[in-house]
Design an enzyme around this catalytic site. Structure first.
Site, short mmCIF file in Angstrom:
data_model
loop_
_atom_site.label_atom_id
_atom_site.label_comp_id
_atom_site.label_asym_id
_atom_site.label_seq_id
_atom_site.Cartn_x
_atom_site.Cartn_y
_atom_site.Cartn_z
N GLN A 193 -67.22 -38.82 2.61
CA GLN A 193 -68.02 -39.78 3.37
C GLN A 193 -67.23 -41.06 3.62
O GLN A 193 -67.23 -41.60 4.73
CB GLN A 193 -69.31 -40.12 2.59
CG GLN A 193 -70.25 -38.94 2.41
CD GLN A 193 -71.45 -39.34 1.56
OE1 GLN A 193 -71.99 -40.43 1.69
NE2 GLN A 193 -71.85 -38.46 0.66
N CYS A 382 -24.92 -21.65 4.43
CA CYS A 382 -24.27 -22.90 4.81
C CYS A 382 -23.33 -23.38 3.71
O CYS A 382 -22.30 -22.76 3.50
CB CYS A 382 -25.30 -23.96 5.21
SG CYS A 382 -24.58 -25.17 6.34
N HIS A 508 -28.18 -21.09 9.23
CA HIS A 508 -29.37 -21.04 8.38
C HIS A 508 -30.33 -19.95 8.86
O HIS A 508 -31.20 -20.22 9.69
CB HIS A 508 -30.11 -22.38 8.41
CG HIS A 508 -29.35 -23.50 7.77
ND1 HIS A 508 -29.65 -23.98 6.52
CD2 HIS A 508 -28.30 -24.22 8.22
CE1 HIS A 508 -28.81 -24.96 6.22
NE2 HIS A 508 -27.99 -25.13 7.24
N GLU A 510 -32.81 -18.82 7.38
CA GLU A 510 -34.19 -19.09 6.92
C GLU A 510 -35.04 -19.80 7.97
O GLU A 510 -36.26 -19.66 7.97
CB GLU A 510 -34.16 -19.90 5.61
CG GLU A 510 -33.73 -21.36 5.70
CD GLU A 510 -32.23 -21.58 5.65
OE1 GLU A 510 -31.46 -20.65 5.96
OE2 GLU A 510 -31.82 -22.71 5.32
N1 GLN Z 1 -22.25 -29.92 3.48
C1 GLN Z 1 -21.85 -28.79 4.26
C2 GLN Z 1 -21.41 -29.17 5.66
O1 GLN Z 1 -21.70 -30.23 6.13
C3 GLN Z 1 -22.96 -27.75 4.31
C4 GLN Z 1 -24.19 -28.23 5.01
C5 GLN Z 1 -25.40 -27.40 4.71
O2 GLN Z 1 -25.46 -26.66 3.74
N2 GLN Z 1 -26.42 -27.53 5.52
O3 GLN Z 1 -20.73 -28.42 6.32
#
Ligand code: GLN
Length: 532
Positions: A193, A382, A508, A510
């Site tokens: 509320q 990465c 990436h 993901e």
């Molecule tokens: N630090 C690394 C680079 O700049 C990997 C970057 C990351 O894992 N996103 O290349």
């Protein structure tokens, strides 16, 4: 039809799951055949979250067009399977930057530049950009923060104005919390509320109230909230805690969220939403035939949100393989030469995650070495890929001091090099190699088998790269480049063919895993962890 705008605000407490409710609504409308997009307005002054420490804000999500964005955009994509872009995440910093740039250009013709109307106009313009694109029936905009925060006031004012201007084409869903007082065994609606009252003070009447609760809300409580808050009783609905966020669309459909939204926006309620693929996924998720434990090695593991997309990718790929993935969270800073074998024992797979800077690097190197030497399936992402390369250089090629220039700028063997185009960059914000780039896979490799095709495109966020001067040495000794950028020859994937499944990706994966499209590399990785 004209574009419909739905705003999602939150009150009482933060972390109620506005992003999940917004994504769920998008999913339900999409299942009815509408085209949808989700947007997030963030009230902080950073231009984007790219410069934020993951401890502050969780994962930084990267879009196809290379925008560094809030992790809620990851939910939007995972739920709707529709790519987002820079336009889907706007911060106060960006709003002010645009206004100040216009002021410097003289666009305001001598006027005094003010929060109202100039900042609010800029907010409204950014909301309408998506609607005006003509691509969407619905733009669902989530306002970050909690009603009552000083920072979010201009956004709420912009919502008030838009509601006024757009009439039946705009509506507001307000999310609150109904706490349960265990001592008296009561559910309390007063915070709701108060929160609605606060919203009303800014001139915004919510159309739908979604009440987060740990216990079922009886009819009389809903009626009471409806009465006090000027909303129809059918528009007061609960969002009960569930075991997986992917159940929320189904639960909200049971509550009638999509129908109430259609009704409020004067749209017909026809047909049955198509949710079979979604329900199939939930069925697989809830009925795994076995479990598997995978180690996630990183330096931000205390905050699981820092690895949000990776965790969700495991869930998607686990369901696709009919297994439940249990994550063993491993702090890279706590892996040492004397304990790493003990700490990694029993794992069926190891993932070394993304990251920046030198902290925790040694632990990640031990994890990569353990996976390589014990034939444990490995996925490096990465920085995790760069770690796999450094570890191989040191322990297989015998280049004892091999390193990435990021960690040691005087290393005699910079197997990971600063990218050429990065060499003259001094500003930190938005200057990495960002967004989608093409990659060509080598036939017969694990990556090729995973994707089932040669040409792929994946998203990036990095400054450093594999140093091609060392490629021959690596390939002769058993680590090969299996994915390359067709234009620059940049190594995007490395593999050890002798190993059961050892893959490092500079990109990436993901970010691209969704419920209906689990990521091929994650599917293949999980598959390798359950194969005898
Ligand atoms: N630090 C690394 C680079 O700049 C990997 C970057 C990351 O894992 N996103 O290349």
């Amino acid at each position: 039809m004209s574009t419909k705008y739905v705003f999602v605000t939150g009150g009482v407490a933060s972390s109620l799951g506005k992003g999940i409710i917004a994504s769920s609504l998008a999913k339900l409308l999409q299942a009815r055949g509408y085209s949808v997009t989700n947007q997030k307005l963030d009230p902080y002054i950073n231009i984007d979250p790219g410069t934020l420490n993951p401890y502050e804000h969780g994962e930084c999500y990267v879009t196809e067009d290379g925008a560094e964005t809030d992790l809620d955009l990851g939910h939007y994509e995972r739920f709707t399977n529709i790519p987002t872009s820079q336009a889907n995440n706007i911060t106060t910093g960006r709003i002010y930057q645009n206004v100040i740039n216009k002021e410097r250009r003289g666009d305001y013709l001598g006027k005094t530049v003010q929060i109202i109307p100039h900042i609010t106009d800029e907010i409204k313009r950014n909301v309408k950009i998506l609607g005006n694109s003509g691509d969407y029936d619905f733009v669902i905009t989530e306002i970050g923060g909690t009603i009552g925060d000083i920072e979010s006031l201009p956004y709420v004012e912009a919502v008030r104005q838009l509601k006024w201007e757009l009439g039946n084409d705009a509506m507001v869903i307000h999310l609150t919390l109904v706490p349960y007082l265990a001592a008296s065994g009561e559910l309390k609606t007063k915070p709701t509320q108060h929160s609605v009252k606060q919203l009303l003070e800014t001139g915004v009447q919510p159309d739908v109230l979604v009440l987060r609760t740990e216990h079922n809300l009886p009819e009389d409580i809903r009626k009471k909230v409806a009465l006090f808050c000027n909303v129809t009783p059918d528009a007061v609905m609960q969002s009960l805690d569930v075991s997986t966020i992917y159940e929320v669309p189904i639960k909200m459909q049971e509550e009638g969220l999509d129908q109430v939204v259609l009704k409020k926006l004067d749209l017909p309620i026809e047909g049955k939403p198509e949710l079979k693929p979604w329900n199939d996924f939930i069925h697989n998720l809830k009925h795994p035939s076995k479990e598997v434990e995978i180690g996630l090695v990183g330096k931000y593991v205390e905050l699981h949100d820092a690895y949000k997309s990776i965790v969700e990718s495991f869930i998607h790929a686990g369901a696709a393989n009919h297994v439940k993935v249990n994550i063993r969270w491993i702090h890279s800073g706590q892996l040492t030469a004397t304990n790493y074998k003990e700490k990694l024992k029993g794992l069926k797979g190891i993932l070394v995650g993304p990251g920046f800077g030198v902290r925790g690097i040694d632990g990640k190197l031990f994890a990569a070495q353990y996976a390589r030497e014990n034939n444990v399936p490995f996925l490096g992402i990465c920085l995790g890929m760069q770690i796999a390369v450094i570890e191989f250089a040191r322990n297989v090629l015998g280049l004892e001091f091999a390193d990435s220039l990021e960690m040691d700028d005087r290393t005699p063997d910079p197997v990971i090099n600063l990218m050429e185009e990065q060499k003259n960059i001094s500003e930190m914000g938005g200057t990495m190699r960002l967004g989608a780039y093409k990659c060509e896979l080598k036939k017969g490799t694990n990556s090729y088998k995973a994707y089932g095709k040669k040409d792929i495109s994946e998203r990036h966020r990095h400054r450093y790269e594999f140093n091609n001067e060392y490629l021959e040495k690596f390939e002769k000794s058993g680590m090969i480049a299996t994915g390359r950028n067709p234009k620059t020859d940049l190594v995007e994937i490395v593999e050890i063919p002798k190993h059961k499944w050892y893959v490092g990706a500079q990109f990436h994966p993901e970010y691209k895993s969704t419920v209906v499209n689990p990521h091929p590399l994650f599917i293949a990785f999980i598959k390798a962890t359950i194969e005898e």
